[in-house]
Motif scaffolding. Structure first.
Motif, mmCIF file in Angstrom:
data_model
loop_
_atom_site.group_PDB
_atom_site.id
_atom_site.type_symbol
_atom_site.label_atom_id
_atom_site.label_comp_id
_atom_site.label_asym_id
_atom_site.label_seq_id
_atom_site.Cartn_x
_atom_site.Cartn_y
_atom_site.Cartn_z
ATOM 1 N N SER A 100 6.983 4.446 8.417
ATOM 2 C CA SER A 100 8.417 4.253 8.631
ATOM 3 C C SER A 100 9.035 3.418 7.519
ATOM 4 O O SER A 100 8.480 2.407 7.108
ATOM 5 N N LYS A 101 10.212 3.872 7.051
ATOM 6 C CA LYS A 101 10.980 3.126 6.056
ATOM 7 C C LYS A 101 11.679 1.976 6.765
ATOM 8 O O LYS A 101 12.079 2.135 7.915
ATOM 9 N N PRO A 102 11.890 0.865 6.132
ATOM 10 C CA PRO A 102 11.429 0.546 4.781
ATOM 11 C C PRO A 102 9.962 0.127 4.794
ATOM 12 O O PRO A 102 9.476 -0.414 5.783
ATOM 13 N N PHE A 103 9.272 0.366 3.717
ATOM 14 C CA PHE A 103 7.892 -0.062 3.575
ATOM 15 C C PHE A 103 7.676 -0.524 2.144
ATOM 16 O O PHE A 103 8.420 -0.161 1.239
ATOM 17 N N HIS A 104 6.670 -1.324 1.956
ATOM 18 C CA HIS A 104 6.325 -1.804 0.626
ATOM 19 C C HIS A 104 5.436 -0.750 -0.020
ATOM 20 O O HIS A 104 4.667 -0.073 0.655
ATOM 21 N N LEU A 105 5.504 -0.633 -1.324
ATOM 22 C CA LEU A 105 4.684 0.354 -2.020
ATOM 23 C C LEU A 105 3.193 0.130 -1.794
ATOM 24 O O LEU A 105 2.422 1.088 -1.732
ATOM 25 N N LYS A 106 2.793 -1.123 -1.624
ATOM 26 C CA LYS A 106 1.381 -1.403 -1.320
ATOM 27 C C LYS A 106 0.973 -0.740 -0.002
ATOM 28 O O LYS A 106 -0.142 -0.254 0.130
ATOM 29 N N ASP A 107 1.898 -0.748 0.968
ATOM 30 C CA ASP A 107 1.618 -0.109 2.264
ATOM 31 C C ASP A 107 1.438 1.394 2.096
ATOM 32 O O ASP A 107 0.561 1.992 2.722
ATOM 33 N N LEU A 108 2.256 2.000 1.265
ATOM 34 C CA LEU A 108 2.137 3.437 1.017
ATOM 35 C C LEU A 108 0.773 3.750 0.408
ATOM 36 O O LEU A 108 0.059 4.636 0.871
ATOM 37 N N VAL A 109 0.398 3.014 -0.620
ATOM 38 C CA VAL A 109 -0.885 3.250 -1.285
ATOM 39 C C VAL A 109 -2.035 3.016 -0.309
ATOM 40 O O VAL A 109 -2.991 3.797 -0.258
ATOM 41 N N MET A 110 -1.941 1.971 0.512
ATOM 42 C CA MET A 110 -3.000 1.697 1.489
ATOM 43 C C MET A 110 -3.119 2.832 2.502
ATOM 44 O O MET A 110 -4.231 3.220 2.878
ATOM 45 N N GLU A 111 -1.986 3.389 2.948
ATOM 46 C CA GLU A 111 -2.027 4.507 3.901
ATOM 47 C C GLU A 111 -2.653 5.745 3.268
ATOM 48 O O GLU A 111 -3.427 6.451 3.908
ATOM 49 N N VAL A 112 -2.313 6.014 2.018
ATOM 50 C CA VAL A 112 -2.915 7.155 1.324
ATOM 51 C C VAL A 112 -4.420 6.937 1.199
ATOM 52 O O VAL A 112 -5.219 7.839 1.431
ATOM 53 N N GLU A 113 -4.825 5.721 0.859
ATOM 54 C CA GLU A 113 -6.253 5.408 0.759
ATOM 55 C C GLU A 113 -6.949 5.624 2.103
ATOM 56 O O GLU A 113 -8.063 6.159 2.160
ATOM 57 N N ARG A 114 -6.294 5.244 3.191
ATOM 58 C CA ARG A 114 -6.876 5.441 4.529
ATOM 59 C C ARG A 114 -7.053 6.920 4.842
ATOM 60 O O ARG A 114 -8.051 7.313 5.439
ATOM 61 N N VAL A 115 -6.075 7.726 4.459
ATOM 62 C CA VAL A 115 -6.159 9.166 4.709
ATOM 63 C C VAL A 115 -7.423 9.748 4.087
ATOM 64 O O VAL A 115 -8.074 10.606 4.664
ATOM 65 N N PHE A 116 -7.782 9.242 2.922
ATOM 66 C CA PHE A 116 -8.945 9.774 2.202
ATOM 67 C C PHE A 116 -10.190 8.901 2.349
ATOM 68 O O PHE A 116 -11.190 9.141 1.689
ATOM 69 N N GLY A 117 -10.113 7.875 3.200
ATOM 70 C CA GLY A 117 -11.278 7.026 3.427
ATOM 71 C C GLY A 117 -11.621 6.163 2.224
ATOM 72 O O GLY A 117 -12.779 5.774 2.052
ATOM 73 N N LEU A 118 -10.651 5.867 1.412
ATOM 74 C CA LEU A 118 -10.862 5.023 0.230
ATOM 75 C C LEU A 118 -10.523 3.594 0.581
ATOM 76 O O LEU A 118 -9.639 3.332 1.381
#
Length: 124
Positions: A100-118
């Motif tokens: 959900s917006k607003p979010f910090h860019l770090k949160d976006l990157v962390m969510e993408v990492e979670r999607v791929f198990g990184l």
């Protein structure tokens, strides 16, 4: 390299998100609407569809449903500024994550990492 298709109708937000993801080490192709994203999903391989939910012509939920048909291996993640839309997304695309917006860019990157198990693989 993980390939992300970003569908976001707001120019400034699309540029901002694409740059952040590229800086974190992802390959990003960005479009301004779902109808522009669909042919790309049919023609190219993407690991993740990152889509705004509220867009003209084709909303993100419909795009995700079409993505599941043409590219079932592509993971889906939504971004939205509307709480009610988040609830609808969770009902209609239960496998998708919603940020959900607003979010910090770090949160976006962390969510993408979670999607791929990184974990801690990329930082802004």
């Amino acid at each position: 390299m993980i390939r992300i298709l970003l569908a976001e109708d707001e120019d400034a937000m699309r540029t901002y998100l694409a740059r952040a993801l590229e800086n974190a080490g992802y390959e990003v192709v960005s479009v301004d609407r779902g109808t522009a994203a669909l042919p790309l999903l049919e023609e190219q391989h993407f690991d993740l569809l990152l889509s705004d939910i509220v867009m003209p012509e084709m909303d993100g939920i419909e795009l995700a449903q079409r993505c599941a048909e043409v590219s079932p291996e592509t993971k889906v993640m939504f971004i939205t500024g509307f709480a009610a839309v988040t609830l609808k997304a969770n009902r209609e695309a239960p496998q998708a994550r919603v940020l959900s917006k607003p979010f910090h860019l770090k949160d976006l990157v962390m969510e993408v990492e979670r999607v791929f198990g990184l974990q801690n693989s990329a930082r802004i």
